[in-house]
Design a protein around this motif. Structure first.
Motif, PDB file in Angstrom:
ATOM      1  N   PHE A  21       7.953  -2.615 -16.114  1.00  0.00           N
ATOM      2  CA  PHE A  21       8.295  -4.030 -15.990  1.00  0.00           C
ATOM      3  C   PHE A  21       8.784  -4.578 -17.326  1.00  0.00           C
ATOM      4  CE2 PHE A  21       6.642  -8.374 -16.745  1.00  0.00           C
ATOM      5  CZ  PHE A  21       7.391  -9.086 -15.820  1.00  0.00           C
ATOM      6  N   VAL A  22       8.056  -4.260 -18.393  1.00  0.00           N
ATOM      7  CA  VAL A  22       8.429  -4.710 -19.736  1.00  0.00           C
ATOM      8  C   VAL A  22       9.731  -4.061 -20.175  1.00  0.00           C
ATOM      9  CG1 VAL A  22       7.752  -4.707 -22.172  1.00  0.00           C
ATOM     10  CG2 VAL A  22       6.042  -5.166 -20.401  1.00  0.00           C
ATOM     11  N   GLU A  23       9.876  -2.792 -19.874  1.00  0.00           N
ATOM     12  CA  GLU A  23      11.092  -2.065 -20.249  1.00  0.00           C
ATOM     13  C   GLU A  23      12.331  -2.688 -19.596  1.00  0.00           C
ATOM     14  OE1 GLU A  23      12.221   2.588 -20.983  1.00  0.00           O
ATOM     15  OE2 GLU A  23      11.020   2.083 -19.212  1.00  0.00           O
ATOM     16  N   ALA A  24      12.199  -3.072 -18.340  1.00  0.00           N
ATOM     17  CA  ALA A  24      13.322  -3.706 -17.641  1.00  0.00           C
ATOM     18  C   ALA A  24      13.669  -5.055 -18.260  1.00  0.00           C
ATOM     19  CB  ALA A  24      12.975  -3.877 -16.168  1.00  0.00           C
ATOM     20  N   LEU A  25      12.648  -5.805 -18.646  1.00  0.00           N
ATOM     21  CA  LEU A  25      12.892  -7.101 -19.274  1.00  0.00           C
ATOM     22  C   LEU A  25      13.537  -6.933 -20.645  1.00  0.00           C
ATOM     23  CD1 LEU A  25       9.711  -9.226 -18.434  1.00  0.00           C
ATOM     24  CD2 LEU A  25      12.015  -9.478 -17.522  1.00  0.00           C
ATOM     25  N   GLN A  26      13.081  -5.933 -21.404  1.00  0.00           N
ATOM     26  CA  GLN A  26      13.672  -5.671 -22.717  1.00  0.00           C
ATOM     27  C   GLN A  26      15.157  -5.364 -22.590  1.00  0.00           C
ATOM     28  OE1 GLN A  26      11.055  -2.500 -24.009  1.00  0.00           O
ATOM     29  NE2 GLN A  26       9.877  -3.879 -25.313  1.00  0.00           N
ATOM     30  N   GLU A  27      15.499  -4.553 -21.612  1.00  0.00           N
ATOM     31  CA  GLU A  27      16.909  -4.207 -21.385  1.00  0.00           C
ATOM     32  C   GLU A  27      17.702  -5.442 -21.003  1.00  0.00           C
ATOM     33  OE1 GLU A  27      19.486  -1.555 -18.210  1.00  0.00           O
ATOM     34  OE2 GLU A  27      17.606  -0.712 -18.999  1.00  0.00           O
ATOM     35  N   ARG A  28      17.088  -6.298 -20.201  1.00  0.00           N
ATOM     36  CA  ARG A  28      17.777  -7.522 -19.769  1.00  0.00           C
ATOM     37  C   ARG A  28      18.023  -8.449 -20.954  1.00  0.00           C
ATOM     38  NH1 ARG A  28      16.017 -11.047 -14.527  1.00  0.00           N
ATOM     39  NH2 ARG A  28      17.747 -12.547 -14.563  1.00  0.00           N
ATOM     40  N   ILE A  29      17.026  -8.598 -21.813  1.00  0.00           N
ATOM     41  CA  ILE A  29      17.157  -9.479 -22.976  1.00  0.00           C
ATOM     42  C   ILE A  29      18.167  -8.924 -23.975  1.00  0.00           C
ATOM     43  CG2 ILE A  29      15.931 -10.423 -24.978  1.00  0.00           C
ATOM     44  CD1 ILE A  29      13.425 -10.551 -23.172  1.00  0.00           C
ATOM     45  N   LEU A  30      18.114  -7.619 -24.201  1.00  0.00           N
ATOM     46  CA  LEU A  30      19.032  -6.995 -25.154  1.00  0.00           C
ATOM     47  C   LEU A  30      20.458  -6.911 -24.611  1.00  0.00           C
ATOM     48  CD1 LEU A  30      16.801  -4.073 -26.487  1.00  0.00           C
ATOM     49  CD2 LEU A  30      17.580  -6.066 -27.781  1.00  0.00           C
ATOM     50  N   GLY A  31      20.586  -6.909 -23.303  1.00  0.00           N
ATOM     51  CA  GLY A  31      21.912  -6.810 -22.699  1.00  0.00           C
ATOM     52  C   GLY A  31      22.466  -5.403 -22.692  1.00  0.00           C
ATOM     53  N   ALA A  32      21.612  -4.434 -22.963  1.00  0.00           N
ATOM     54  CA  ALA A  32      22.035  -3.031 -22.975  1.00  0.00           C
ATOM     55  C   ALA A  32      20.803  -2.153 -22.814  1.00  0.00           C
ATOM     56  CB  ALA A  32      22.754  -2.697 -24.279  1.00  0.00           C
ATOM     57  N   PRO A  33      20.951  -0.984 -22.192  1.00  0.00           N
ATOM     58  CA  PRO A  33      19.798  -0.100 -22.007  1.00  0.00           C
ATOM     59  C   PRO A  33      19.374   0.567 -23.315  1.00  0.00           C
ATOM     60  CG  PRO A  33      21.798   0.972 -21.249  1.00  0.00           C
ATOM     61  CD  PRO A  33      22.176  -0.436 -21.582  1.00  0.00           C
ATOM     62  N   LEU A  34      18.097   0.915 -23.381  1.00  0.00           N
ATOM     63  CA  LEU A  34      17.580   1.665 -24.525  1.00  0.00           C
ATOM     64  C   LEU A  34      17.873   3.147 -24.282  1.00  0.00           C
ATOM     65  CD1 LEU A  34      14.162  -0.193 -24.931  1.00  0.00           C
ATOM     66  CD2 LEU A  34      16.222  -0.499 -26.305  1.00  0.00           C
ATOM     67  N   ASP A  35      19.094   3.553 -24.596  1.00  0.00           N
ATOM     68  CA  ASP A  35      19.516   4.925 -24.279  1.00  0.00           C
ATOM     69  C   ASP A  35      19.942   5.725 -25.502  1.00  0.00           C
ATOM     70  OD1 ASP A  35      21.785   3.514 -24.871  1.00  0.00           O
ATOM     71  OD2 ASP A  35      22.846   3.965 -23.013  1.00  0.00           O
ATOM     72  N   LEU A  36      19.613   5.221 -26.707  1.00  0.00           N
ATOM     73  CA  LEU A  36      19.975   5.931 -27.936  1.00  0.00           C
ATOM     74  C   LEU A  36      18.724   6.278 -28.725  1.00  0.00           C
ATOM     75  CD1 LEU A  36      22.926   3.656 -29.176  1.00  0.00           C
ATOM     76  CD2 LEU A  36      23.126   5.831 -27.964  1.00  0.00           C
ATOM     77  N   ASP A  37      18.743   7.434 -29.377  1.00  0.00           N
ATOM     78  CA  ASP A  37      17.648   7.747 -30.287  1.00  0.00           C
ATOM     79  C   ASP A  37      18.116   7.446 -31.714  1.00  0.00           C
ATOM     80  OD1 ASP A  37      19.284   9.830 -31.110  1.00  0.00           O
ATOM     81  OD2 ASP A  37      18.018  11.419 -30.304  1.00  0.00           O
ATOM     82  N   ARG A  38      17.205   7.539 -32.663  1.00  0.00           N
ATOM     83  CA  ARG A  38      17.513   7.149 -34.042  1.00  0.00           C
ATOM     84  C   ARG A  38      18.567   8.053 -34.662  1.00  0.00           C
ATOM     85  NH1 ARG A  38      12.347   9.039 -37.634  1.00  0.00           N
ATOM     86  NH2 ARG A  38      12.223  11.184 -36.923  1.00  0.00           N
ATOM     87  N   ARG A  39      18.619   9.303 -34.250  1.00  0.00           N
ATOM     88  CA  ARG A  39      19.609  10.227 -34.769  1.00  0.00           C
ATOM     89  C   ARG A  39      21.024   9.773 -34.366  1.00  0.00           C
ATOM     90  NH1 ARG A  39      19.094  15.926 -35.943  1.00  0.00           N
ATOM     91  NH2 ARG A  39      16.973  15.780 -35.136  1.00  0.00           N
ATOM     92  N   ALA A  40      21.171   9.357 -33.097  1.00  0.00           N
ATOM     93  CA  ALA A  40      22.467   8.921 -32.596  1.00  0.00           C
ATOM     94  C   ALA A  40      22.933   7.645 -33.290  1.00  0.00           C
ATOM     95  CB  ALA A  40      22.398   8.702 -31.087  1.00  0.00           C
ATOM     96  N   VAL A  41      22.001   6.715 -33.519  1.00  0.00           N
ATOM     97  CA  VAL A  41      22.352   5.452 -34.175  1.00  0.00           C
ATOM     98  C   VAL A  41      22.848   5.706 -35.593  1.00  0.00           C
ATOM     99  CG1 VAL A  41      21.438   3.265 -35.044  1.00  0.00           C
ATOM    100  CG2 VAL A  41      20.787   4.063 -32.765  1.00  0.00           C
ATOM    101  N   ALA A  42      22.089   6.483 -36.371  1.00  0.00           N
ATOM    102  CA  ALA A  42      22.489   6.766 -37.757  1.00  0.00           C
ATOM    103  C   ALA A  42      23.819   7.510 -37.795  1.00  0.00           C
ATOM    104  CB  ALA A  42      21.395   7.581 -38.444  1.00  0.00           C
ATOM    105  N   ARG A  43      23.999   8.479 -36.874  1.00  0.00           N
ATOM    106  CA  ARG A  43      25.225   9.276 -36.863  1.00  0.00           C
ATOM    107  C   ARG A  43      26.453   8.418 -36.535  1.00  0.00           C
ATOM    108  NH1 ARG A  43      23.566  12.946 -33.670  1.00  0.00           N
ATOM    109  NH2 ARG A  43      24.307  11.986 -31.746  1.00  0.00           N
ATOM    110  N   GLU A  44      26.340   7.566 -35.508  1.00  0.00           N
ATOM    111  CA  GLU A  44      27.491   6.758 -35.099  1.00  0.00           C
ATOM    112  C   GLU A  44      27.878   5.719 -36.154  1.00  0.00           C
ATOM    113  OE1 GLU A  44      28.201   5.339 -31.239  1.00  0.00           O
ATOM    114  OE2 GLU A  44      26.788   6.724 -30.264  1.00  0.00           O
TER     115      GLU A  44
END
Length: 367
Positions: A21-44
């Motif tokens: 329930f919280v995860e769905a709300l977080q995605e809604r507030i952020l406007g994007a799914p939590l689908d990246l790990d820290r390695r992907a963020v730093a690399r991109e």
């Protein structure tokens, strides 16, 4: 800003289980799914993991384990903005992280404040819903606790997720409005004529609720939270009405400043009157001092601040003590009277001869 390097990755912490329930709300507030790990963020973004981690820590969040999908495209975009500001030379990394930290601390309190307000508004006890209140009590929820029960909490966060898009422009508006005030104040304070001898000078005030400790023992958590909330609201309204600034509130205390000594004095008088007229609040006592202050990161420091705090501690119930410097500044101020009191030694300050502040003839301090 260090470039991306796989070898800089470390283990991090294992994230706690997240309620769907919280995860769905977080995605809604952020406007994007939590689908990246820290390695992907730093690399991109093209920065080292340690740089990305410093940014994440500046935001006030703990590290997460490698491989955990804890980030979204919004996190990536934010890091890109900071990285570009540093790469372009417009900011050095330390300053960029400092600005990030300022955003984080402010919005952290803002978010907690807003969720609490909405939870209180939706509470069955606040709404006077007798049947729902009985049902919550039957479920074992303590009506005296300040924290909401689970159903109220879920209703509050759902409502906030619905309101997020509408509230966001107000946040940006408020920031830009306060930014315009801050830049105008900084330029004015930098003027050597306006600043005066000894550097930046302010009237500094402390307001302190009397016998708050006994109030804590007597009231329930919910009642105490309402008292603190009401105290902050009254103080904020009175202080800003006179052009003063709330520096910070800590439970039963508020620290404020005013540029003009008479404005600071009138804030103090109006606070005493407003709090006296409020049946929810106990009496208040205040200490005021005028002189040089050190302004840093939204706070104020120095002997003048210490003096105001010490005067508050010895001020009589429902009264205002001012230091001798401020008393002198108020000699010709209309509607303001100071009466010298006995000298006393204040811890960490020294010998001070305070004066009792009151309105002019025809006015009542507790009107």
């Amino acid at each position: 800003m260090e470039p991306y390097d796989e070898s800089s990755l470390d283990e991090g912490l294992v994230p706690a289980h997240v309620d769907p329930f919280v995860e769905a709300l977080q995605e809604r507030i952020l406007g994007a799914p939590l689908d990246l790990d820290r390695r992907a963020v730093a690399r991109e973004v093209g920065v080292s993991f340690r740089t990305a981690e410093r940014f994440w820590h500046a935001l006030g969040f703990p590290p997460v384990t490698d491989g955990a999908h804890a980030f979204s495209r919004t996190d990536l975009k934010a890091l890109e903005i900071i990285a570009e500001l540093v790469r372009s030379g417009r900011l050095d990394e330390s300053t960029a992280l400092g600005l990030t930290r300022a955003f984080a601390r402010t919005t952290d309190r803002l978010s907690v404040w807003q969720t609490s307000l909405l939870a209180e508004a939706l509470s069955p006890w606040q709404q006077g819903d007798v049947e729902l209140s009985r049902a919550h009590l039957a479920e074992g929820h303590d009506s005296t606790r300040a924290e909401p029960d689970e159903s109220t909490a879920r209703a509050a966060v759902s409502a906030l997720a619905e309101l997020a898009d509408e509230l966001e422009p107000l946040l940006v508006y408020a920031w830009r409005r306060h930014l315009t005030s801050a830049v105008a104040r900084m330029v004015s304070d930098a003027d050597p004529v306006a600043m005066g001898p000894g550097g930046l000078r302010r009237c500094v005030g402390f307001a302190d609720l009397v016998a708050f400790t006994s109030l804590v023992r007597r009231l329930s958590e919910r009642e105490l939270a309402r008292v603190v909330q009401q105290f902050e609201a009254v103080c904020s309204d009175v202080i800003t009405a006179h052009g003063g600034r709330v520096i910070k509130t800590v439970g039963d205390e508020v620290l404020f400043v005013a540029k003009v000594p008479a404005d600071g004095a009138r804030i103090a008088l109006d606070l005493v009157a407003a709090i006296h007229a409020d049946d929810m609040l106990p009496p208040v006592r205040l200490g005021l001092a005028y002189g040089p202050v050190v302004s840093r990161l939204g706070d104020v420091f120095g002997t003048t601040v210490n003096k105001a705090a010490r005067l508050t501690a010895v001020a009589p119930r429902g009264r205002i003590l001012v230091d001798d410097v401020l008393a002198q500044e108020l000699v010709d101020a209309p509607g303001l009277v100071t009466v010298k009191q006995r000298s006393r030694t204040l811890r960490g300050v020294g010998v001070v001869t305070p004066s009792l502040l009151s309105p002019g003839l025809g006015d009542s301090l507790l009107a």
